[in-house]
Enzyme design. Structure first.
Site, PDB file in Angstrom:
ATOM      1  N   ARG A 183       0.657  -1.188  -0.025  1.00 54.14           N
ATOM      2  CA  ARG A 183       0.108   0.000  -0.020  1.00 54.14           C
ATOM      3  C   ARG A 183       0.732   1.196  -0.036  1.00 54.14           C
ATOM      4  NH1 ARG A 183      -5.186  -1.419   4.191  1.00 54.14           N
ATOM      5  NH2 ARG A 183      -5.732  -3.519   3.141  1.00 54.14           N
ATOM      6  N   ASP A 220      15.121   0.845  -9.899  1.00 59.88           N
ATOM      7  CA  ASP A 220      16.413   0.414  -9.494  1.00 59.88           C
ATOM      8  C   ASP A 220      16.414  -0.938  -8.720  1.00 59.88           C
ATOM      9  OD1 ASP A 220      19.115   0.124  -8.462  1.00 59.88           O
ATOM     10  OD2 ASP A 220      19.466   2.212  -8.041  1.00 59.88           O
ATOM     11  N   ASP A 267      22.951  -2.289  -5.269  1.00 61.56           N
ATOM     12  CA  ASP A 267      24.601  -1.842  -5.362  1.00 61.56           C
ATOM     13  C   ASP A 267      24.996  -0.666  -4.781  1.00 61.56           C
ATOM     14  OD1 ASP A 267      23.457  -0.056  -7.503  1.00 61.56           O
ATOM     15  OD2 ASP A 267      24.830  -0.940  -9.043  1.00 61.56           O
TER      16      ASP A 267
END
Length: 361
Positions: free
Chosen positions: A201, A271, A275
């Site tokens: 949500r 993304d 990393d």
């Protein structure tokens, strides 16, 4: 800093209801028609109740509320707002103002403007059916530069709400159900918010919705509809979804969105590699929703002035109540790890912050 003066403009050209003024200069979306209050009232006490308290301030409609005190107001019971009020949290002396422990409710009320307020529910709440901020069945509501954390039922509960904007706000670290926000009816605008470490949500929106320039971090499920019966339209533009340690499926950035829904999706990024570097790729496939060739709302493209990458930088720099307190600093630093840290929690104390996790304000 935020201006309190209102500007008079025509909203007809913007595709919004015709009114004489925006809630405040720079207000956007469907809640920007909120008129708030005009009668001055100054909060002079951090006590839960009594003369000059926050509870006293919001007990009558028509008030424009400012703060002569700073710090946390520890609520001993839920506080209900009146209609036609403006809460100017940004007027509090540094380090700002916040409420903690119980629900703030605008349920069934109308024309409310809230800015610069921290709402931190947390484990002091004794009712697991309450949310940090509840605006169920309310209308004409705008929250701007607020910080909502440690919500129990939902962080923001807005079932049956009409004409809502939540902008430039932090919605983070829900406990209990671990949900961000639940809005039904609408229309609604979610603009430039930071959503952090929720199970689901972010938001759940069963409404015609604008979702623009938001950043969602460490999600298990992000933008959600979860309604096979409702038929709604969604403008989802220039948002950034960033996975974190709690993310089990990056593809759940859009969740439970079926072909009853229609979506215009553009400029969104995901993304997913955790990393520590912001390096998202395009993410504009919205479940099995019908693809719209242009936004359903006439104002969406004019609101979406930032790319997803620009939105990330702007949100990190500006979101939430100002100045940032211990809790919001912790939340933003978690996001800045870009996948390295973050967790979905069940109690604010697990953050390790002072004051049993509520932070010292």
């Amino acid at each position: 800093m935020y201006q309190l003066k209102r500007v008079v403009i025509s909203l007809v050209a913007l595709g919004l209801p015709s009114v004489s003024a925006l809630a405040f200069p720079g207000a956007v979306g469907f809640g920007s028609i909120a008129t708030g209050g005009t009668t001055p009232f100054v909060v002079t006490s951090l006590a839960d109740s009594g003369t000059g308290t926050f509870r006293d301030a919001v007990s009558e409609s028509g008030r424009n509320i400012t703060f002569a005190v700073s710090g946390y107001i520890v609520l001993e019971s839920p506080v209900s707002l009146s209609s036609d009020i403006t809460i100017n949290g940004q007027t509090a002396p540094s380090p700002g103002i916040g409420v903690m422990g119980r629900e703030v409710s605008a349920s069934s009320k109308t024309n409310i403007i809230i800015r610069g307020l921290r709402m931190r529910q947390g484990s002091l709440e004794t009712d697991d059916g309450k949310s940090a901020f509840n605006m169920g069945d309310a209308s004409n509501i705008i929250l701007d530069h607020c910080s909502v954390a440690y919500g129990v039922f939902d962080s923001v509960d807005a079932v049956g709400a009409v004409n809502v904007t939540v902008s430039n706000s932090i919605i983070a670290l829900p406990i209990g159900q671990q949900f961000g926000a639940h809005l039904e009816t609408g229309p609604a605008t979610w603009y430039a918010n930071l959503w952090v470490s929720a199970h689901n949500r972010q938001p759940l929106t069963k409404a015609n919705t604008q979702y623009i320039n938001n950043v969602v971090y460490n999600y298990q499920a992000g933008y959600t509809v979860a309604n096979t019966g409702g038929v709604f339209s969604h403008d989802i533009i220039n948002n950034y979804f960033i996975t974190g340690p709690s993310t089990t499926s990056p593809s759940d950035d859009y969740f439970q969105i079926d072909d009853n829904q229609s979506a215009f999706a553009s400029g969104n990024l995901l993304d997913s590699n955790k990393d520590g570097v912001l390096n998202g790729v395009a993410a504009n496939t919205i479940g099995s929703a019908i693809i719209l060739s242009k936004p359903w709302a006439s104002t969406s493209l004019s609101i979406a002035t930032l790319t997803a990458a620009e939105a990330y930088a702007s949100v990190i720099a500006n979101v939430g109540a100002s100045p940032r307190d211990e809790v919001d600093t912790f939340i933003v630093s978690t996001v800045e790890s870009l996948g390295k840290v973050g967790s979905i929690i069940t109690n604010q104390d697990s953050t390790g912050l002072s004051n049993n996790g509520y932070g010292t304000l």
